[in-house]
Design an enzyme around this catalytic site. Structure first.
Site, PDB file in Angstrom:
ATOM      1  N   ASP A 226       0.687  -1.471   0.095  1.00 21.04           N
ATOM      2  CA  ASP A 226      -0.104   0.004   0.354  1.00 21.04           C
ATOM      3  C   ASP A 226       1.343   1.187   0.290  1.00 21.04           C
ATOM      4  O   ASP A 226       0.332   1.899  -1.081  1.00 21.04           O
ATOM      5  CB  ASP A 226      -1.232  -0.564   1.360  1.00 21.04           C
ATOM      6  N   HIS A 250      -3.168   5.059   5.292  1.00 26.53           N
ATOM      7  CA  HIS A 250      -3.570   5.476   3.644  1.00 26.53           C
ATOM      8  C   HIS A 250      -3.290   7.044   4.195  1.00 26.53           C
ATOM      9  O   HIS A 250      -2.842   8.053   3.274  1.00 26.53           O
ATOM     10  CB  HIS A 250      -4.821   5.658   2.797  1.00 26.53           C
TER      11      HIS A 250
END
Length: 266
Positions: A226, A250
């Protein structure tokens, strides 16, 4: 110092369900010379930190959700230019990893379309917020991610590579997204994760994995996947960075990508 700009040699088609929406998606990745861009109809958004509109459980660029796995695969292939066309507002989840994206794009081949100047990082980028820390500097592809659930199983997992380009195809791209068993009712209530099942998401119980893991430390590897995708929004090839991250998600990743882009000389 320069590096080659690369695009794919021929268009590639993906079909699947949106990871969160569960909506059927057709995604075409086309050769391009305009950087990495996502397109739905007439709406076009460039892959860049300032165009991120949400970081709740995924990274959303403009109207397009869950771009991080595809961005990660593009980073692993050092593709700098691609036009991503979708008929729905989310990248398909496929098997919950970036492996299918990586393998299919790799099979299509790449074409060099010129050179780009590697930005000079005039300072080390450091992000800290609570227990979350990310450090990024000029380097040789040494990446490290620490996943930590505290007292809850599995506790602390650390994955590290001294050559991210060598390890990406097998050791990183295959790691799937995951969920904590106790959070699944909330995820369902929020209308998320509709495109996932037990083959495309690893379920973390309170004493062990509820389904078969691909790696003993698969959660940490997926979080590394990610952050590779999120930091690639800054446009710097991952082989030229050293990155160390502790407990980042994130939101922190994208904030760091923005700092990284700002710190790079034009």
């Amino acid at each position: 110092m320069t590096f080659p700009r690369k695009t794919i040699a021929s268009p590639v088609r993906f079909e699947g369900l949106g990871l969160h929406t569960g909506v059927p998606v057709i995604m075409m990745v086309h050769p391009s010379e305009h950087g990495i861009r996502f397109r739905i109809g007439q709406d076009i958004v460039k892959a860049s930190p300032e165009n991120v509109t949400d970081t709740t459980r995924c990274t959303r660029l403009g109207p397009v959700g869950t771009v991080e796995h595809l961005m990660s695969a593009l980073a692993g292939l050092e593709i700098t230019d691609a036009e991503v066309e979708l008929n729905a507002a989310e990248v398909p989840g496929m098997d919950g990893s970036s492996g299918i994206f990586f393998d299919t794009l790799h099979a299509a081949g790449t074409a060099e379309i010129g050179e780009a100047v590697l930005p000079h990082l005039y300072r080390r980028v450091f992000f800290k917020e609570g227990d979350t820390e990310i450090a990024v500097g000029k380097g040789t592809g040494h990446w490290r991610y620490a996943f930590d659930t505290g007292a809850r199983w599995p506790g602390r997992q650390v994955v590290e590579t001294v050559s991210v380009m060598e390890d990406y195809p097998v050791s990183i791209s295959r790691a799937r997204t995951f969920a904590f068993a106790e959070e699944i009712p909330m995820i369902i209530q929020l209308g998320l994760g509709k495109g996932l099942d037990e083959s495309s998401a690893l379920i973390l119980g309170i004493e062990g994995y509820k389904n078969e893991a691909r790696f003993e430390d698969e959660p940490a590897r997926h979080k590394l996947l990610d952050i590779i995708g999120d930091l690639y929004l800054a446009g710097i090839p991952i082989r030229f960075l050293n990155v160390s991250s502790d407990r980042s998600g994130h939101t922190a990743n994208v904030k760091t990508a923005a700092l990284l882009k700002q710190s790079a000389e034009p």
